[in-house]
Enzyme design. Sequence first.
Site, PDB file in Angstrom:
ATOM      1  N   LYS A  35       0.805  -1.228   0.000  1.00 31.14           N
ATOM      2  CA  LYS A  35       0.000   0.000   0.000  1.00 31.14           C
ATOM      3  C   LYS A  35       0.838   1.279   0.000  1.00 31.14           C
ATOM      4  O   LYS A  35       0.432   2.269  -0.602  1.00 31.14           O
ATOM      5  CB  LYS A  35      -0.979   0.006   1.176  1.00 31.14           C
ATOM      6  CG  LYS A  35      -0.304   0.129   2.518  1.00 31.14           C
ATOM      7  CD  LYS A  35      -1.324   0.052   3.640  1.00 31.14           C
ATOM      8  CE  LYS A  35      -0.655   0.359   4.955  1.00 31.14           C
ATOM      9  NZ  LYS A  35      -1.318  -0.303   6.096  1.00 31.14           N
ATOM     10  N   ARG A 130      -7.389   1.007  16.875  1.00 32.24           N
ATOM     11  CA  ARG A 130      -7.778   1.225  15.491  1.00 32.24           C
ATOM     12  C   ARG A 130      -8.878   0.200  15.215  1.00 32.24           C
ATOM     13  O   ARG A 130      -9.831   0.140  15.950  1.00 32.24           O
ATOM     14  CB  ARG A 130      -6.573   1.159  14.528  1.00 32.24           C
ATOM     15  CG  ARG A 130      -6.870   1.924  13.218  1.00 32.24           C
ATOM     16  CD  ARG A 130      -5.689   1.950  12.248  1.00 32.24           C
ATOM     17  NE  ARG A 130      -5.538   0.678  11.542  1.00 32.24           N
ATOM     18  CZ  ARG A 130      -4.635   0.469  10.571  1.00 32.24           C
ATOM     19  NH1 ARG A 130      -3.818   1.438  10.205  1.00 32.24           N
ATOM     20  NH2 ARG A 130      -4.531  -0.705   9.978  1.00 32.24           N
TER      21      ARG A 130
END
Length: 355
Positions: A35, A130
Amino acid sequence: MRPRLYVDLSKIRANAQRVLEFLSKHGIELVAVTKVTLGDPNIARVLREAGVRIIGESRIQNVERLISSGVTGPFMMLRIPQLSEIDSIVGLCDYILVSELDVVRKIEELCREKKHRTKLIYMVDVGDLREGVWYENAVEEVVQAAKMCDWAELCGVGTNLGCYGGVLASEENMRMLLNIRDNVERLTKKSFPIVSGGNTSALKLVEEERLPQGVNQFRVGEAIYLGTDVTNNREISWLERDAFILEAEVIELKTKPSVPVGETGFDAFGRKPNFFDKGWRRRAILALGEQDTVPGQLKPLDEKVEVIHASSDHTIVDISDVDRSIRVGDTMKFRLTYAALLRAMTCPHVEKIYV
Ligand SMILES: *Cc1c(COP(=O)(O)O)cnc(C)c1O
């Protein structure tokens, strides 16, 4: 010239091989994450050459880019999916990290419709805050998810650390994840073989031989590209640290005071820079800015260069202590942090040069 990002594919290959070998010695599968490279096919190919089986991505558009350049799966979708994109994710990704029952239900429907199997890993939050179901509620929710799956295959649990809370991987939080998996297996009488325990920040635990037995998958990006581990604030001695080098051109050279003249407000980004009066300094302006990278996080190859500040398109560096002579039109080179690399790789104005 545009700012140039030199990408040393042989160093990336070497790092991927070293991480792969190191993890497999400990019974851990490597998912190599692309990514930070915007799903760069040249880089993904090198990962494949190194022997990586699964490529992890956070954006379906990057997976599409890889596929259209001839890179084949398996792919793992790392970011918990948007309902609005689930259709294409199920079509293109073999593994999906999930944390919502609604998402699992939708994936199951799509898999059933397309007579297609997709593997799911249910994310558990063991403290970093998260994604993932909070660990105290995890067994119940993962059991529910398992019951929804028929065409979709719930094949394990995972956790992510070091990204929001900066929480470090530990024996305790890895044991929590393993216990959750064991309890879900006991309650459902099914097996959930994958325990996807970490990213770059968890490598340290393996190096110190402290990773509990049973954690068997890591999803790693930063270590492979930069040889650093930002969460633990360390360089990884057994990896290459200059696979990426950023180069920019000098467009102004002047000697100026180190403190501005006049009443000061905020800079172009709403920040209030700190000024230290070091007298008059020799400074260069580079054709590089916040648009291209995170200038404040660049590490000059010449240690006597100091990055002072940047706006969208101008980076100011102090070169008073540099021995060699620098002229307008010369270039300067930098190593990058994860954030600086992310922005450079995703900025269309930065030219990528593969070496
Ligand atoms: C980005 C990401 C990773 C890779 O993290 P690195 O720190 O680059 O190794 C792993 N897992 C998830 C869920 C991610 O989003």
